[in-house]
Scaffold this motif. Structure first.
Motif, PDB file in Angstrom:
ATOM      1  N   ILE A  41     -35.738 -73.021 -19.272  1.00 50.76           N
ATOM      2  CA  ILE A  41     -35.064 -72.139 -18.320  1.00 50.76           C
ATOM      3  C   ILE A  41     -35.699 -70.764 -18.408  1.00 50.76           C
ATOM      4  CG2 ILE A  41     -32.898 -70.987 -17.722  1.00 50.76           C
ATOM      5  CD1 ILE A  41     -31.400 -73.399 -18.572  1.00 50.76           C
ATOM      6  N   ALA A  42     -35.953 -70.159 -17.245  1.00 47.73           N
ATOM      7  CA  ALA A  42     -36.599 -68.850 -17.204  1.00 47.73           C
ATOM      8  C   ALA A  42     -35.712 -67.852 -16.483  1.00 47.73           C
ATOM      9  CB  ALA A  42     -37.944 -68.957 -16.487  1.00 47.73           C
ATOM     10  N   VAL A  43     -35.947 -66.583 -16.775  1.00 48.40           N
ATOM     11  CA  VAL A  43     -35.255 -65.528 -16.037  1.00 48.40           C
ATOM     12  C   VAL A  43     -35.633 -65.650 -14.561  1.00 48.40           C
ATOM     13  CG1 VAL A  43     -35.210 -63.031 -15.626  1.00 48.40           C
ATOM     14  CG2 VAL A  43     -35.008 -63.931 -17.948  1.00 48.40           C
ATOM     15  N   GLY A  44     -34.614 -65.576 -13.699  1.00 46.55           N
ATOM     16  CA  GLY A  44     -34.821 -65.752 -12.269  1.00 46.55           C
ATOM     17  C   GLY A  44     -34.369 -67.111 -11.774  1.00 46.55           C
ATOM     18  N   ASP A  45     -34.191 -68.060 -12.696  1.00 47.70           N
ATOM     19  CA  ASP A  45     -33.734 -69.395 -12.307  1.00 47.70           C
ATOM     20  C   ASP A  45     -32.314 -69.357 -11.755  1.00 47.70           C
ATOM     21  OD1 ASP A  45     -35.998 -70.815 -12.912  1.00 47.70           O
ATOM     22  OD2 ASP A  45     -35.307 -71.500 -14.878  1.00 47.70           O
ATOM     23  N   TYR A  46     -32.065 -70.173 -10.740  1.00 51.09           N
ATOM     24  CA  TYR A  46     -30.703 -70.427 -10.269  1.00 51.09           C
ATOM     25  C   TYR A  46     -30.218 -71.698 -10.950  1.00 51.09           C
ATOM     26  CZ  TYR A  46     -31.456 -66.912  -6.646  1.00 51.09           C
ATOM     27  OH  TYR A  46     -31.700 -65.737  -5.976  1.00 51.09           O
ATOM     28  N   VAL A  47     -29.010 -71.638 -11.516  1.00 51.89           N
ATOM     29  CA  VAL A  47     -28.498 -72.763 -12.294  1.00 51.89           C
ATOM     30  C   VAL A  47     -27.063 -73.077 -11.905  1.00 51.89           C
ATOM     31  CG1 VAL A  47     -30.002 -72.271 -14.272  1.00 51.89           C
ATOM     32  CG2 VAL A  47     -27.724 -71.222 -14.160  1.00 51.89           C
ATOM     33  N   LEU A  48     -26.618 -74.278 -12.273  1.00 47.82           N
ATOM     34  CA  LEU A  48     -25.223 -74.680 -12.114  1.00 47.82           C
ATOM     35  C   LEU A  48     -24.557 -74.656 -13.479  1.00 47.82           C
ATOM     36  CD1 LEU A  48     -25.541 -77.654  -9.598  1.00 47.82           C
ATOM     37  CD2 LEU A  48     -25.101 -75.238  -9.118  1.00 47.82           C
ATOM     38  N   GLU A  67     -38.385 -71.709  -6.181  1.00 45.26           N
ATOM     39  CA  GLU A  67     -39.225 -71.378  -5.031  1.00 45.26           C
ATOM     40  C   GLU A  67     -40.640 -71.085  -5.484  1.00 45.26           C
ATOM     41  OE1 GLU A  67     -39.535 -67.903  -1.610  1.00 45.26           O
ATOM     42  OE2 GLU A  67     -37.589 -68.377  -2.472  1.00 45.26           O
ATOM     43  N   ASN A  68     -40.765 -70.424  -6.627  1.00 43.88           N
ATOM     44  CA  ASN A  68     -42.069 -70.132  -7.218  1.00 43.88           C
ATOM     45  C   ASN A  68     -41.854 -69.722  -8.658  1.00 43.88           C
ATOM     46  OD1 ASN A  68     -41.396 -67.307  -7.338  1.00 43.88           O
ATOM     47  ND2 ASN A  68     -42.062 -67.085  -5.214  1.00 43.88           N
ATOM     48  N   TYR A  69     -42.935 -69.487  -9.361  1.00 41.99           N
ATOM     49  CA  TYR A  69     -42.844 -68.999 -10.734  1.00 41.99           C
ATOM     50  C   TYR A  69     -44.212 -68.495 -11.176  1.00 41.99           C
ATOM     51  CZ  TYR A  69     -44.260 -73.886 -11.386  1.00 41.99           C
ATOM     52  OH  TYR A  69     -44.879 -75.102 -11.277  1.00 41.99           O
ATOM     53  N   ASN A  87     -38.674 -67.492  -9.038  1.00 44.09           N
ATOM     54  CA  ASN A  87     -38.016 -67.041  -7.807  1.00 44.09           C
ATOM     55  C   ASN A  87     -38.208 -65.542  -7.577  1.00 44.09           C
ATOM     56  OD1 ASN A  87     -36.917 -69.687  -7.281  1.00 44.09           O
ATOM     57  ND2 ASN A  87     -35.421 -69.276  -8.900  1.00 44.09           N
ATOM     58  N   ILE A  88     -39.468 -65.108  -7.602  1.00 42.69           N
ATOM     59  CA  ILE A  88     -39.766 -63.683  -7.439  1.00 42.69           C
ATOM     60  C   ILE A  88     -40.421 -63.435  -6.075  1.00 42.69           C
ATOM     61  CG2 ILE A  88     -39.991 -63.329  -9.928  1.00 42.69           C
ATOM     62  CD1 ILE A  88     -42.998 -63.285  -9.578  1.00 42.69           C
ATOM     63  N   ASP A  89     -40.289 -62.216  -5.589  1.00 43.81           N
ATOM     64  CA  ASP A  89     -40.846 -61.837  -4.295  1.00 43.81           C
ATOM     65  C   ASP A  89     -42.193 -61.141  -4.424  1.00 43.81           C
ATOM     66  OD1 ASP A  89     -38.568 -62.692  -2.698  1.00 43.81           O
ATOM     67  OD2 ASP A  89     -37.496 -61.023  -3.628  1.00 43.81           O
ATOM     68  N   SER A 116     -51.473 -68.651  -6.766  1.00 39.69           N
ATOM     69  CA  SER A 116     -51.145 -70.075  -6.679  1.00 39.69           C
ATOM     70  C   SER A 116     -49.857 -70.299  -5.900  1.00 39.69           C
ATOM     71  CB  SER A 116     -51.035 -70.682  -8.083  1.00 39.69           C
ATOM     72  OG  SER A 116     -49.931 -70.148  -8.787  1.00 39.69           O
ATOM     73  N   PHE A 117     -49.002 -69.274  -5.825  1.00 40.69           N
ATOM     74  CA  PHE A 117     -47.775 -69.344  -5.025  1.00 40.69           C
ATOM     75  C   PHE A 117     -47.768 -68.294  -3.920  1.00 40.69           C
ATOM     76  CE2 PHE A 117     -45.853 -71.716  -8.622  1.00 40.69           C
ATOM     77  CZ  PHE A 117     -45.276 -72.743  -7.902  1.00 40.69           C
ATOM     78  N   ARG A 118     -48.931 -67.669  -3.677  1.00 44.39           N
ATOM     79  CA  ARG A 118     -49.039 -66.621  -2.653  1.00 44.39           C
ATOM     80  C   ARG A 118     -48.019 -65.516  -2.896  1.00 44.39           C
ATOM     81  NH1 ARG A 118     -52.800 -69.733  -2.194  1.00 44.39           N
ATOM     82  NH2 ARG A 118     -53.729 -70.430  -0.232  1.00 44.39           N
ATOM     83  N   ILE A 119     -47.845 -65.129  -4.141  1.00 46.62           N
ATOM     84  CA  ILE A 119     -46.945 -64.036  -4.496  1.00 46.62           C
ATOM     85  C   ILE A 119     -47.721 -62.729  -4.396  1.00 46.62           C
ATOM     86  CG2 ILE A 119     -45.549 -63.003  -6.337  1.00 46.62           C
ATOM     87  CD1 ILE A 119     -45.185 -65.860  -7.450  1.00 46.62           C
TER      88      ILE A 119
END
Length: 307
Positions: A41-48, A67-69, A87-89, A116-119
């Motif tokens: 699990i990483a910072v930025g992750d959405y979790v349940l 979405e990306n990482y 999940n960063i912009d 690699s994620f076009r960030i």
């Protein structure tokens, strides 16, 4: 219940929900060896989440698709990787010209990861309040000439002096989740403290013995900005080992090469010494910076040696 991980301390996570922040742990079924990650699990992750019976804490039951990482090879465990943030912009890579000096190779490896994620990525040159020798300023000029034309903004700052950093950065950070990365000692925590005083991240002097940064940020953490948006502070990175990539894939992560891909004589061209290579032709014609081409070759051969 859904939330977003805003801090990771290895075994416990701080998760922000719509109403509060909760301490949560990972359910045992997520095994690092199965995922080949040192941090599942990483910072930025959405979790349940599920509340633990009779406890103020929760259990993370699922990780929602990322979405990306930004990911790099683990420096501690062979054949494993480490997710820096998800999940960063946009990403800000903070560098310094001296004490510690950030190499162009490090910059390129970081940019391969973001591409690699076009960030979108921005290069922050910190400690511009210091007195530099001519060779340092020439290095700065090289950085501007190499990366500026490629669409990577190069911004000179003095985080320690402060000044109008908020006025400068808040418009860039508004409504975005921004990753702040770089070597230890380049001033990431200093900048964060200027932008978000309540963060109070620890800072230390550069080691006089090694001229390298001293780790002050131990775990990644995401901070909320005054004017909407999030800034992720990360531990300093000594080396940025990228993941295994196919020979034909790497050139896609060098923005100056993309427009020429598919124009080579051979479909499986690696852009090394193949006849009819459009990339090599553009290097000779000056459309691709020779340093960036050399960096591409170095990364390609480095990846091949690890296969």
């Amino acid at each position: 219940m859904k939330g977003r991980v805003i801090k990771s301390t290895g075994s416990w996570y701080t998760v922000k929900t719509e109403t509060t922040s909760i301490q949560a742990r990972l359910r045992g079924k997520f095994k690092q060896d199965e995922l080949k990650l040192t941090n599942p699990i990483a910072v930025g992750d959405y979790v349940l989440l599920e509340k633990e019976s009779g406890q103020a804490t929760s259990v993370i039951t699922n990780i929602l698709p990322r979405e990306n990482y930004i990911i790099r090879k683990s420096t501690r465990k062979a054949h494993h990787s480490h997710i820096i943030a998800s999940n960063i912009d946009q990403a800000f890579l903070m560098i310094t010209l001296r004490n510690p000096r950030t190499s162009l190779g490090f910059i390129d490896r970081f940019l391969v990861s973001t591409e690699s994620f076009r960030i979108p990525a921005t290069i922050l040159v910190n400690k511009m309040d210091e007195k530099y020798k001519e060779k340092d300023l020439e290095y700065l000029q090289d950085i501007k000439e190499i990366y500026g034309p490629l669409g990577y903004p190069v911004i000179e700052i003095s985080a320690l002096k402060g000044g109008k950093l908020k006025e400068q950065f808040f418009p860039l950070l508004k409504n975005k989740t921004t990753l702040l990365s770089g070597h230890s000692g380049v001033g990431k925590s200093t900048l964060l403290n200027q932008l978000i005083p309540e963060a109070q991240q620890a800072t230390k002097e550069i080691s006089k013995f090694s001229a390298k940064g001293v780790h002050t940020t131990t775990f990644a953490e995401m901070f909320e900005l005054e004017e909407e948006g999030y800034l992720i502070d990360t531990p300093g990175i000594k080396e940025f080992g990228i993941l295994d990539i196919e020979d034909q894939e790497l050139s896609h992560y060098f923005v100056e090469m993309r427009q020429y891909l598919g124009q080579c004589k051979y479909n499986n061209c690696r852009h090394i010494n193949e006849p009819g290579c459009m990339v090599l032709q553009k290097v000779e014609e000056g459309y691709i910076h020779p340093y960036r081409y050399d960096s591409y070759v170095n990364i390609l051969f480095e990846e091949e040696s690890h296969k």
